[in-house]
Design a protein around this motif. Sequence first.
Motif, PDB file in Angstrom:
ATOM      1  N   ALA A   1      20.775  41.359  53.033  1.00 46.32           N
ATOM      2  CA  ALA A   1      20.806  40.266  53.778  1.00 46.32           C
ATOM      3  C   ALA A   1      19.632  40.329  54.842  1.00 46.32           C
ATOM      4  O   ALA A   1      18.865  39.297  54.968  1.00 46.32           O
ATOM      5  CB  ALA A   1      22.109  40.164  54.719  1.00 46.32           C
ATOM      6  N   ASN A   2      19.026  41.394  55.171  1.00 46.38           N
ATOM      7  CA  ASN A   2      17.889  41.462  56.203  1.00 46.38           C
ATOM      8  C   ASN A   2      16.700  41.220  55.033  1.00 46.38           C
ATOM      9  O   ASN A   2      15.822  40.453  55.555  1.00 46.38           O
ATOM     10  CB  ASN A   2      17.826  42.669  56.772  1.00 46.38           C
ATOM     11  CG  ASN A   2      18.561  42.771  57.867  1.00 46.38           C
ATOM     12  OD1 ASN A   2      18.300  41.927  58.772  1.00 46.38           O
ATOM     13  ND2 ASN A   2      19.112  43.921  58.280  1.00 46.38           N
TER      14      ASN A   2
ATOM     15  N   GLN B   1      15.987  37.706  54.710  1.00 46.86           N
ATOM     16  CA  GLN B   1      15.298  36.884  55.801  1.00 46.86           C
ATOM     17  C   GLN B   1      13.948  37.144  55.875  1.00 46.86           C
ATOM     18  O   GLN B   1      13.100  36.206  56.296  1.00 46.86           O
ATOM     19  CB  GLN B   1      16.080  37.396  57.151  1.00 46.86           C
ATOM     20  CG  GLN B   1      17.546  36.961  57.168  1.00 46.86           C
ATOM     21  CD  GLN B   1      17.607  35.440  57.307  1.00 46.86           C
ATOM     22  OE1 GLN B   1      16.623  34.837  57.943  1.00 46.86           O
ATOM     23  NE2 GLN B   1      18.572  35.129  56.972  1.00 46.86           N
ATOM     24  N   ALA B   2      13.621  38.484  55.651  1.00 44.73           N
ATOM     25  CA  ALA B   2      12.235  38.777  55.717  1.00 44.73           C
ATOM     26  C   ALA B   2      11.247  37.919  54.711  1.00 44.73           C
ATOM     27  O   ALA B   2      10.040  37.841  54.920  1.00 44.73           O
ATOM     28  CB  ALA B   2      12.029  40.321  55.514  1.00 44.73           C
TER      29      ALA B   2
ATOM     30  N   LYS C   1      10.886  34.474  52.554  1.00 45.18           N
ATOM     31  CA  LYS C   1      11.553  33.215  52.509  1.00 45.18           C
ATOM     32  C   LYS C   1      11.424  32.753  50.927  1.00 45.18           C
ATOM     33  O   LYS C   1      12.413  32.053  50.390  1.00 45.18           O
ATOM     34  CB  LYS C   1      10.795  32.418  53.287  1.00 45.18           C
ATOM     35  CG  LYS C   1      11.386  32.572  54.782  1.00 45.18           C
ATOM     36  CD  LYS C   1      12.715  32.050  55.126  1.00 45.18           C
ATOM     37  CE  LYS C   1      12.919  32.691  56.493  1.00 45.18           C
ATOM     38  NZ  LYS C   1      13.725  33.532  56.561  1.00 45.18           N
TER      39      LYS C   1
ATOM     40  N   VAL D   1      13.349  45.843  59.145  1.00 45.31           N
ATOM     41  CA  VAL D   1      13.224  45.134  57.556  1.00 45.31           C
ATOM     42  C   VAL D   1      11.856  44.169  57.641  1.00 45.31           C
ATOM     43  O   VAL D   1      11.290  44.072  56.464  1.00 45.31           O
ATOM     44  CB  VAL D   1      14.616  44.825  57.148  1.00 45.31           C
ATOM     45  CG1 VAL D   1      14.517  44.176  55.661  1.00 45.31           C
ATOM     46  CG2 VAL D   1      15.394  45.737  56.953  1.00 45.31           C
ATOM     47  N   LEU D   2      12.212  43.232  58.588  1.00 50.11           N
ATOM     48  CA  LEU D   2      11.030  42.254  58.516  1.00 50.11           C
ATOM     49  C   LEU D   2       9.928  42.837  58.592  1.00 50.11           C
ATOM     50  O   LEU D   2       8.861  42.313  57.739  1.00 50.11           O
ATOM     51  CB  LEU D   2      11.365  41.434  59.900  1.00 50.11           C
ATOM     52  CG  LEU D   2      12.524  40.491  59.918  1.00 50.11           C
ATOM     53  CD1 LEU D   2      12.267  39.601  61.227  1.00 50.11           C
ATOM     54  CD2 LEU D   2      12.535  39.457  58.956  1.00 50.11           C
TER      55      LEU D   2
END
Lengths: 350, 330
Positions: A233-234, A237-238, A240, B298-299
Amino acid sequence: MNTPRIPSRRGLLIGGAAVAAGGLAAACTGNTPEEASKPAAAINGGDNDKPGTKVTIGFSAPAADHGWIAAITKNAQDVAKNYSDVTLRAVEPTNDINQQISAVESLIAAKVNVLVLLPNDGAQLNQVARKAMDAGIPVVNLDRVFPDKLSYRTWIGGDNYGMGVAAGHYVGEKLKQKNVSNPVIVEIQGIATLPLTQDRSKGFADALATYDFKVTAKQDAKFTVESGNQVAANLLQAHKKIDALWNHDDDQGVGVLAAIKQANRKEFFMVGGAGSANAMREIQGSGVLEATVTYSPTMAGSAIRIARLIAQDKGMADLVEQRAPQSLTLASETVTKDNVATYLPLGFES
Amino acid sequence: MTFTLTKKKADPPERARRGPGEIRHLGLLGALGLLVVVGLVTQPGEFATGGNISGILTLAATIGVITVGMTFVIIGGGIDLSVGALMALASVWATTLATQSYGPVVMVLCAVLVGTGAGVVNGLLIAYGRLVPFIATLAMLVAARGLGQRISERKTQLIRPENNAIESLATTRVLGLPLVVYLFAAVAAAGWVLLNRTTFGRRTFAVGGNPEAARLAGIDVRRHTLALYALSGFCCGIAALIIMARTTTGSATHGDLYELDAIAAVIIGGTLLTGGRGTVVGSILGVLVFTIITNLFVLNGLQTTDQLIAKGVIIVVAVLLQRRGLRTPT
């Protein structure tokens, strides 16, 4: 002064609700699957499959806290059942090193003809395996290797590095066909501290490098559905836009697939790992999961066959040598929509 | 919700009951603000998007619901180590083939009943069996995981296609947010009302602050303690529903170490581990801080190892800041 105790209305209500809840709860623990067990792998070992000397095989493996490990024990039992000359003595599976050592000691004391061991930890079980070998009981070491070669007669196991390579080649070829330049390749690992995870990642990176690709992002999960779900899930998001995703483990893959579905993402393809029946059913459909690279628990069945041959002093039918080999590394096979039908019976339920 | 420092000094009883709770949020809001700034600076294009915010709230939902129950237990002077295991057990029980044959409504009821039922057992052991909460719920943790493994035969139980209604809790979106986020919000709001606007809430503070005084004031302390653990179990049942929707499975491996995450969130949220003081809002902020840290790591493509260190540092800093805010270390 003593008034007779009449159950209050509230008491009756709560009591009734408790009884009903208990009844419902008890009715809900049933878990009998509808289908019977899968047909066991067919016998195809040539002359070697004819009944020979009676053999007692001792078997010890870790407790099943994961679909893959559960399938190991089941595969060993299924294959053993097919041979009239084999008696399988499987000891209670355990995740405690001490208990596994004493379990193996009890098998040595029972003078089994041959041992098949999947140790919780190769280094820590090494001594007791050596003890068995010294007592004249050949040891077939399954998957997690003993550091001392005197501790086993034959090693048989999977190829973690090869698994990464297989996944890397599938991803690389596919992206080359599509003519994608600078693809976003995402990797979801299992437990990052394990050497097997590091081997898988190295194989994946090395294979991708032959196509001049590299991994854009990787994160570690814990082999559980929930951890796979959260990490995916994370990660979604990171990034696209993703071109390809490799997830090391089909058990945690259930959570990964749920996260992908809930994020409504379809622009990429995914490759799994291990080869669970569930992953194979997904591959048959038309979702993002296109392939999985095996690390198949059927190796336990092969280990039983090898153990039987060793105990009966036979060689492997297709090899020239008179005795079974010392080491067998099983190739990681790539399961895709084209060949999934042949693999599905071998897939394990996670 | 006012931060009137002068009043706090002038009116000690008021301060003891409400003031510190609000002051404590200042440090936490600061931490949250700092994390948001870090997110905006390092990932300007990704962090503040609707999708990412929705993602953070969804990830926070499971542990958030559990944390609401945990807040009540800790304010009431107890601790519940069994929350992760109860969630796992409820998810397993609700996804057996037998339960699934009755359809999604029974699955929901089953999850909530199993959670609440196990919470009642905790409460009985602690309130009437006079076991120390730490021991009783530790025993429940171990036993519930075992029972979960036994029922599931250590397998991951998939939700069958005919019961997809469960999964739709995670896939159906209203105003861009999945239904599980609204469920989380509803539990948090109900928890806030229950704690701050009802007799039950006032009794919880009283029981946790001084059980003897509460008893003398006419509160049935044992029954109230039982209710607190039942409430925590109930929240675990709701959390099980969310994890089932999210992962489409029930498994004995769900909720691993959730008890520690929930306790950490409650503590950095300003609730006293010794009981008697605390807020639901603080606990929710605590959950969001941890969820955003994971999201930021994580980003930015960082590994989980450093994330654990960051979490540890945040717990210590948050507690130190609260002490400064309080000025009366307890």
